[in-house]
Every structure is written in structure tokens, then in C-alpha cells.
Design an enzyme around this catalytic site. Sequence first.
Site, short mmCIF file in Angstrom:
data_model
loop_
_atom_site.label_atom_id
_atom_site.label_comp_id
_atom_site.label_asym_id
_atom_site.label_seq_id
_atom_site.Cartn_x
_atom_site.Cartn_y
_atom_site.Cartn_z
N SER A 20 -13.86 -16.57 9.09
CA SER A 20 -13.05 -16.83 8.16
C SER A 20 -12.24 -18.27 8.82
CB SER A 20 -12.01 -15.88 8.09
OG SER A 20 -10.69 -16.38 7.36
N HIS A 45 -16.28 -17.72 5.05
CA HIS A 45 -15.28 -16.85 3.99
C HIS A 45 -14.00 -18.11 4.13
CE1 HIS A 45 -13.52 -13.24 2.80
NE2 HIS A 45 -12.30 -14.00 3.48
N ASP A 47 -10.14 -18.16 2.55
CA ASP A 47 -9.32 -17.44 2.03
C ASP A 47 -8.27 -18.22 1.07
OD1 ASP A 47 -9.48 -14.75 2.97
OD2 ASP A 47 -9.42 -15.84 5.03
N MET A 80 -6.76 -14.42 -3.06
CA MET A 80 -5.91 -13.57 -3.27
C MET A 80 -4.71 -14.14 -3.96
SD MET A 80 -6.08 -12.73 0.89
CE MET A 80 -7.19 -14.14 1.45
N MET A 149 -10.46 -4.70 2.27
CA MET A 149 -9.63 -5.32 3.32
C MET A 149 -9.24 -4.11 4.40
SD MET A 149 -9.25 -8.36 2.36
CE MET A 149 -7.94 -8.78 3.80
N GLY A 154 -3.34 -11.45 3.29
CA GLY A 154 -2.23 -12.25 3.34
C GLY A 154 -1.95 -12.97 4.66
N PHE A 155 -2.63 -12.43 5.94
CA PHE A 155 -2.29 -13.19 6.98
C PHE A 155 -3.68 -12.75 7.94
CE2 PHE A 155 1.99 -12.28 5.43
CZ PHE A 155 2.24 -13.59 5.36
N GLY A 156 -4.07 -13.97 8.69
CA GLY A 156 -5.00 -13.45 9.88
C GLY A 156 -4.08 -12.92 10.96
N GLY A 157 -5.14 -12.39 11.95
CA GLY A 157 -4.45 -11.91 13.24
C GLY A 157 -3.78 -10.47 13.53
N ASP A 184 -12.84 -7.22 5.74
CA ASP A 184 -12.00 -8.47 6.21
C ASP A 184 -10.72 -8.05 6.84
OD1 ASP A 184 -10.75 -10.82 6.39
OD2 ASP A 184 -10.71 -11.21 4.09
N GLY A 185 -10.55 -8.56 8.08
CA GLY A 185 -9.31 -8.25 8.79
C GLY A 185 -9.38 -7.23 10.14
N GLY A 186 -9.16 -7.87 11.16
CA GLY A 186 -9.05 -7.29 12.56
C GLY A 186 -10.48 -7.20 12.88
N GLY A 206 -11.97 -14.03 11.56
CA GLY A 206 -11.18 -15.31 11.76
C GLY A 206 -10.95 -15.40 13.32
C1 DX5 Z 1 -6.43 -12.18 5.34
C2 DX5 Z 1 -7.59 -12.76 5.13
C3 DX5 Z 1 -8.87 -12.62 6.27
C4 DX5 Z 1 -8.27 -13.36 7.62
C5 DX5 Z 1 -8.99 -12.35 8.73
O1 DX5 Z 1 -5.80 -11.87 4.39
O2 DX5 Z 1 -8.23 -12.32 3.96
O3 DX5 Z 1 -9.88 -13.39 5.91
O4 DX5 Z 1 -8.49 -14.75 7.65
O5 DX5 Z 1 -8.35 -12.93 9.98
P1 DX5 Z 1 -8.64 -12.05 11.22
O6 DX5 Z 1 -10.16 -11.87 11.42
O7 DX5 Z 1 -7.94 -12.67 12.42
O8 DX5 Z 1 -7.67 -10.48 10.92
ZN ZN Z 2 -10.36 -13.05 3.52
#
Ligand code: DX5
Ligand code: ZN
Length: 235
Positions: A20, A45, A47, A80, A149, A154-157, A184-186, A206
Site C-alpha cells: 500500500s 494498492h 488508497d 474510501m 478491511m 482511514g489510516f495506516g499503521g 487490508d489493514g494491520g 503498507g
Molecule cells: C487504510 C488503508 C490501508 C493502509 C494499510 O484505510 O486502506 O490500505 O494503507 O496500512 P497498514 O498495512 O499499515 O495497516
Molecule cells: Zn486500502
Amino acid sequence: MNSESWTSRLSRERIVVAPSLLAADFANLESELRKLETCGVQVVHIDVMDGRFVPNISVGVPVVEAIRKVTTLKLDVHLMIEEPERYVEAFRNAGADSLSVHIEAVPEPTELLGKIRSLGAAPGLVLNCGTPVDAILPYAKYADILLTMSVPAGFGGQKFHADVLESVRKLRHAARPDALIEIDGGIDVDTIGAAAVAGVNIFVAGTAVFHATDYGEQITRLKNAAFDALAARRS
Ligand code: DX5
Ligand code: ZN
């Protein structure tokens, strides 16, 4: 011409990691993409966040267009945004290979998924973390990508929510056999295995990829963790 779609082709690969770009170095996207190509990545990917559907704002059409000019990697675009129907054509013209829309933004998505397909992109449907899977099941057969999801969008990490794996299992059953089952996510070396066992075959990552010093080595570690979990289930 009746050539196989890229999503159908990828669905035969048991484990695909899609980095991502949200966690990439935005000042050096071209070199980030080049590094991913060198590691054998096939899909990135992207976002897109509008500050309305989710609280955050990320990138839009011009950035997808700029990325398209410098890479042949498949561009998996995660919208999103509210009213995605207003923007799918622009993102497709910018070079998106898939366009995934949230069921929470489009509760009756059949027509929009058909429109995305007619534009020549793979249509994807996304279930946000916390939304009951029943909202998406009736439409699963119209999508080439079913994205669950595993964090609130909304946020990475953020931290992985293992409880979404029940939704993944149900989506795997409801989806066409050649659809991609994406999460997607974590996703990291500790969480990817359970997701693989639940039926995911395309893993967005990501932080796990871009915060590593060697992207290729990290992607191999992620894939190995997924294959190990699948092997442990069989034994
Ligand atoms: C969050 C995004 C993800 C994000 C994942 O809303 O859709 O694609 O980049 O990030 P990580 O892998 O850090 O959880
Ligand atoms: Zn995403």
C-alpha cells in the site's frame, strides 16, 4: 478477444502481497515503485480518501495518473470516498486497473460494479471493519475483488482485527471462484497466516513493507509466514 482477466489470473496464485503506497515515501514514488518492481511485486494498492467517507485525506486522480506513467504494475485503487460513482471514470482514465468501492458508500452496488467493468477495470467491493458481512454477500458475485478491511478504513499503521476473518470465510464462499479475496489493514508476519487460512489470497501491506529496510526480503518473509500457516493447517 476472450483473454483472461488479470484478477482471474492472480486468483490462481495462492499468496499475493500488494504493497500500500500510503506508507511509501511520497516525495519519491517513482523510486519506490521501481524497488517494488525489482522485488517481483505485481500489484500496488492505492488508497484514495476524501476526508468525508473517512476522516483522512490522501491522494486523488492526478497522483494515480502520475504513477501510471512510471510503472506497469497493476494499480489496485481503493476508493474510501462518498459518491464513488462520480469519480470511477476519471480514475479509470487515469490508469486504475481495479476500482474498489465500499458497500457503506454504495449500499446497492450492482449498477456501479457493472459500470466499472464496462470501463475496463476490475470491479471490487469493500466491507469496512465493523460492517456486518450480510450487507455485501448478495453482491459478492458481481465483484472481481472482495476486500475486507481488517482495521477501520482511514489510516495506516493500525492494529489487525482478527474478528473480521469470519466475514472473509463467508465472502470466500459467496464469491466467484476466480475472484480475488483481499484483506487490508494491520497485515504483518504475525497476522498474515490467519488471514491466509481464512481464504485470503491478496494481502495489502503498507507499514509492514515500507517500514522495512529491504522490501523484497520483507515480502518474502510475509509470503513464507502465509505459506507456513497454510502448511500447518494441512498437517
Ligand atoms: C487504510 C488503508 C490501508 C493502509 C494499510 O484505510 O486502506 O490500505 O494503507 O496500512 P497498514 O498495512 O499499515 O495497516
Ligand atoms: Zn486500502
